[in-house]
Scaffold this motif. Structure first.
Motif, PDB file in Angstrom:
ATOM      1  N   LYS A  68       8.913  -7.489 -31.423  1.00 16.42           N
ATOM      2  CA  LYS A  68       8.786  -7.781 -32.855  1.00 16.42           C
ATOM      3  C   LYS A  68       7.436  -8.467 -33.075  1.00 16.42           C
ATOM      4  N   PRO A  69       6.958  -8.566 -34.324  1.00 16.30           N
ATOM      5  CA  PRO A  69       5.632  -9.144 -34.577  1.00 16.30           C
ATOM      6  C   PRO A  69       5.469 -10.573 -34.051  1.00 16.30           C
ATOM      7  N   GLU A  70       6.561 -11.344 -34.030  1.00 15.36           N
ATOM      8  CA  GLU A  70       6.482 -12.718 -33.527  1.00 15.36           C
ATOM      9  C   GLU A  70       6.197 -12.761 -32.026  1.00 15.36           C
ATOM     10  N   ASN A  71       6.494 -11.677 -31.321  1.00 17.38           N
ATOM     11  CA  ASN A  71       6.302 -11.637 -29.872  1.00 17.38           C
ATOM     12  C   ASN A  71       5.076 -10.839 -29.458  1.00 17.38           C
ATOM     13  N   VAL A  72       4.183 -10.615 -30.420  1.00 13.79           N
ATOM     14  CA  VAL A  72       2.884 -10.011 -30.125  1.00 13.79           C
ATOM     15  C   VAL A  72       1.823 -11.031 -30.521  1.00 13.79           C
ATOM     16  N   LEU A  73       1.027 -11.476 -29.553  1.00  7.54           N
ATOM     17  CA  LEU A  73       0.030 -12.522 -29.788  1.00  7.54           C
ATOM     18  C   LEU A  73      -1.380 -11.934 -29.800  1.00  7.54           C
ATOM     19  N   LEU A  74      -2.246 -12.542 -30.616  1.00 10.84           N
ATOM     20  CA  LEU A  74      -3.624 -12.069 -30.780  1.00 10.84           C
ATOM     21  C   LEU A  74      -4.586 -13.023 -30.074  1.00 10.84           C
ATOM     22  N   SER A  75      -5.595 -12.470 -29.423  1.00 15.67           N
ATOM     23  CA  SER A  75      -6.530 -13.303 -28.660  1.00 15.67           C
ATOM     24  C   SER A  75      -7.487 -14.078 -29.547  1.00 15.67           C
ATOM     25  N   SER A  76      -7.699 -13.631 -30.797  1.00 14.09           N
ATOM     26  CA  SER A  76      -8.597 -14.342 -31.707  1.00 14.09           C
ATOM     27  C   SER A  76      -8.191 -14.069 -33.147  1.00 14.09           C
ATOM     28  N   GLN A  77      -8.874 -14.727 -34.076  1.00 17.95           N
ATOM     29  CA  GLN A  77      -8.611 -14.516 -35.500  1.00 17.95           C
ATOM     30  C   GLN A  77      -9.263 -13.239 -36.016  1.00 17.95           C
ATOM     31  N   ASP A  78     -10.146 -12.643 -35.223  1.00 18.60           N
ATOM     32  CA  ASP A  78     -10.804 -11.398 -35.625  1.00 18.60           C
ATOM     33  C   ASP A  78      -9.802 -10.254 -35.646  1.00 18.60           C
ATOM     34  N   ASP A  79     -10.018  -9.288 -36.544  1.00 12.69           N
ATOM     35  CA  ASP A  79      -9.127  -8.130 -36.596  1.00 12.69           C
ATOM     36  C   ASP A  79      -9.203  -7.331 -35.298  1.00 12.69           C
ATOM     37  N   VAL A  80     -10.409  -7.098 -34.822  1.00 16.71           N
ATOM     38  CA  VAL A  80     -10.598  -6.350 -33.577  1.00 16.71           C
ATOM     39  C   VAL A  80     -10.484  -7.322 -32.411  1.00 16.71           C
ATOM     40  N   CYS A  81      -9.356  -7.271 -31.725  1.00 19.41           N
ATOM     41  CA  CYS A  81      -9.138  -8.217 -30.627  1.00 19.41           C
ATOM     42  C   CYS A  81      -8.082  -7.679 -29.666  1.00 19.41           C
ATOM     43  N   LEU A  82      -7.989  -8.338 -28.544  1.00 21.16           N
ATOM     44  CA  LEU A  82      -6.972  -8.021 -27.546  1.00 21.16           C
ATOM     45  C   LEU A  82      -5.643  -8.613 -27.991  1.00 21.16           C
ATOM     46  N   ILE A  83      -4.553  -7.874 -27.764  1.00 21.46           N
ATOM     47  CA  ILE A  83      -3.220  -8.399 -28.052  1.00 21.46           C
ATOM     48  C   ILE A  83      -2.445  -8.525 -26.746  1.00 21.46           C
ATOM     49  N   LYS A  84      -1.438  -9.382 -26.774  1.00 18.11           N
ATOM     50  CA  LYS A  84      -0.577  -9.521 -25.597  1.00 18.11           C
ATOM     51  C   LYS A  84       0.880  -9.644 -26.034  1.00 18.11           C
ATOM     52  N   VAL A  85       1.728  -8.893 -25.359  1.00 17.36           N
ATOM     53  CA  VAL A  85       3.170  -8.977 -25.594  1.00 17.36           C
ATOM     54  C   VAL A  85       3.696 -10.179 -24.813  1.00 17.36           C
ATOM     55  N   THR A  86       4.576 -10.953 -25.464  1.00 17.37           N
ATOM     56  CA  THR A  86       5.090 -12.169 -24.834  1.00 17.37           C
ATOM     57  C   THR A  86       6.596 -12.279 -25.037  1.00 17.37           C
ATOM     58  N   ASP A  87       7.158 -13.390 -24.613  1.00 16.53           N
ATOM     59  CA  ASP A  87       8.573 -13.755 -24.746  1.00 16.53           C
ATOM     60  C   ASP A  87       9.500 -12.771 -24.035  1.00 16.53           C
ATOM     61  N   PHE A  88       9.717 -13.038 -22.768  1.00 19.40           N
ATOM     62  CA  PHE A  88      10.586 -12.193 -21.951  1.00 19.40           C
ATOM     63  C   PHE A  88      11.967 -12.831 -21.748  1.00 19.40           C
ATOM     64  N   ASN A  89      12.354 -13.712 -22.679  1.00 16.10           N
ATOM     65  CA  ASN A  89      13.631 -14.407 -22.528  1.00 16.10           C
ATOM     66  C   ASN A  89      14.818 -13.468 -22.649  1.00 16.10           C
ATOM     67  N   GLN A  90      14.643 -12.380 -23.421  1.00 18.47           N
ATOM     68  CA  GLN A  90      15.724 -11.409 -23.566  1.00 18.47           C
ATOM     69  C   GLN A  90      15.530 -10.208 -22.647  1.00 18.47           C
ATOM     70  N   SER A  91      14.443 -10.205 -21.897  1.00 21.56           N
ATOM     71  CA  SER A  91      14.127  -9.063 -21.044  1.00 21.56           C
ATOM     72  C   SER A  91      15.016  -9.029 -19.812  1.00 21.56           C
ATOM     73  N   ARG A  92      15.123  -7.839 -19.247  1.00 23.00           N
ATOM     74  CA  ARG A  92      15.904  -7.675 -18.031  1.00 23.00           C
ATOM     75  C   ARG A  92      15.196  -6.739 -17.071  1.00 23.00           C
ATOM     76  N   ILE A  93      15.411  -6.998 -15.783  1.00 33.03           N
ATOM     77  CA  ILE A  93      14.886  -6.120 -14.740  1.00 33.03           C
ATOM     78  C   ILE A  93      15.980  -5.116 -14.420  1.00 33.03           C
ATOM     79  N   LEU A  94      15.693  -3.853 -14.674  1.00 31.08           N
ATOM     80  CA  LEU A  94      16.712  -2.813 -14.515  1.00 31.08           C
ATOM     81  C   LEU A  94      16.734  -2.271 -13.090  1.00 31.08           C
TER      82      LEU A  94
END
Length: 419
Positions: free
Chosen positions: A243-269
């Motif tokens: 979800k948008p809350e779990n996608v983080l931006l590296s800077s305030q610029d529009d063109v930037c690197l993003i990172k997916v975070t929050d693996f609290n609900q994730s599972r190793i299958l």
């Protein structure tokens, strides 16, 4: 505070301390002006200043400024926290105590964490706990510390299982579009996960402030999300809470690197294992999570659906499933796969972008577009990107002269391992 010194209320944003007469605080004894005992201090010895809600001390002296026994070093800085002791010229020459009126006790933190990091203000909250801004003592580098309070779970077993899984995933993954973990600590009450800090904040706040993202920017972010999830799936990891809350931006610029975070609900299958639990954020959950969680289960395709919802929100500026849409509940809307692309919101969005959304929001997971197929979609190919950018330019407001950069050029600013 040492004898011969006086207290000083730091109300302004910065103060210069030293023997020089132009300093805000002159290091001298009012009863013994020019005393030789003050010659060990530099004319400009150190500066205390505020940067946002943090307070720092910067060392200007060759003789040294110490914070809690640690030498800062000329031209370097360290953050100040409540009850920090400042020594000048010699480690034993303790002169000031910094008292923060916004004091936040850190004595409950693990000793090893206290020794390596200084925790400051809260920068995020969640169901499990909070996220605090931290500084590494040795170099003042910023980090984010996720604090998971075990008492916030119905059972400590759930907290332990989720936290251990999250930590295992964070330590296992290595991808430019996935958040990286630096350290891990725990006490009887809490887990502390030290993560790299993303200065741009959550994608949620960018979408909220801009209402709709420019299509080329949404494409840039979405491509990175796809790469991140593709990497997770190739390593047998299902995220389950994209979800948008779990996608983080590296800077305030529009063109930037993003990172997916929050693996609290994730599972190793494990191989051939399907999930059979109902979790995640309701409006981003796939239909099969509601209909098959307790029976046949669900698999990796749930992440593809969530990315479809995420892309819909970025391009349209509103969620595809919401209680204000019709008389059906969000769950019923999702199970039926019923959503509407409002003409006024989508008229400037290319047909190919809409096609990606529609193919991801397919109710039947066996017919839903996969992550690999999405990456091969024409909308994400360079030859098609150019055309879609041209169409987007024609739809821009008159007077907006900003030129859009070609995504192939944008990719040069991203880590090589991403492409």
């Amino acid at each position: 505070m040492a004898r011969g010194f006086r207290s000083h209320d730091c109300i302004e944003d910065q103060y210069l301390f030293g023997r020089g007469s132009k300093c805000n605080y002159v290091l001298d004894d009012p009863d013994d002006r020019g005393s030789n005992k003050f010659r060990i201090y530099s004319k400009k010895h150190f500066r205390i200043y505020r940067d946002g809600s943090e307070v720092f001390v910067e060392d200007y002296s060759n003789n040294g400024t110490f914070v809690d026994g640690i030498l800062i070093g000329k031209g370097k800085k360290l953050p100040l926290v409540n009850n920090a002791v400042l020594a000048l010229a010699e480690q034993r020459n303790k002169v000031f105590v910094f008292i923060d009126l916004m004091f936040d006790d850190q004595s409950t933190l693990p000793k090893e964490l206290q020794e390596k990091y200084l925790l400051t203000r809260r920068i995020g909250t969640g169901v499990c706990g909070e996220v605090r801004l931290a500084f590494e003592r040795s170099n003042c580098k910023k980090f984010a510390v996720k604090i998971i309070n075990k008492k916030n779970f119905q059972s400590e077993g759930t907290a332990t299982r989720n936290a251990k899984t999250e930590i295992e995933i964070l330590q296992r993954v290595d991808h430019p579009c996935l958040i990286k973990t630096e350290d891990f600590y725990q006490t009887d009450d809490s887990y502390y996960i030290v993560l790299e800090l993303m200065e741009g904040g959550e994608l949620f706040h960018k979408v909220k402030s801009q209402q709709q993202l420019n299509e080329s920017i949404a494409k840039l972010y979405f491509y990175q999300m796809l790469r991140a999830v593709q990497y997770l799936h190739s390593n047998g990891i299902i995220h389950r809470d994209l979800k948008p809350e779990n996608v983080l931006l590296s800077s305030q610029d529009d063109v930037c690197l993003i990172k997916v975070t929050d693996f609290n609900q994730s599972r190793i299958l494990e191989e051939a294992v399907l999930m059979r639990t109902l979790c995640g954020t309701p409006s981003y959950l796939a239909p099969e999570v509601f209909t098959h969680a307790s029976t046949t289960g669900y698999g990796l395709a749930v992440d593809a659906w969530s990315l479809g919802v995420l892309l819909f929100v970025c391009l349209g500026g509103y969620p595809p499933f919401h209680e204000s849409f019709g008389r059906q509940s969000i769950t019923d809307q999702i199970i039926r796969g019923e959503f509407t692309m409002v003409q006024s919101k989508w008229k400037h969005v290319s047909d190919q972008a809409k096609d990606v959304v529609r193919k991801l929001l397919v109710v039947d997971p066996s017919k839903r577009m996969t992550i690999d197929e999405a990456l091969l979609h024409p909308w994400l190919q360079v030859t098609q990107v150019r055309g879609s950018d041209t169409r987007r330019k024609r739809g821009r407001d008159e007077g907006d002269e900003e030129e859009e950069e070609h995504p192939a050029k944008r990719s040069q600013a991203l880590p090589r391992g991403l492409l």
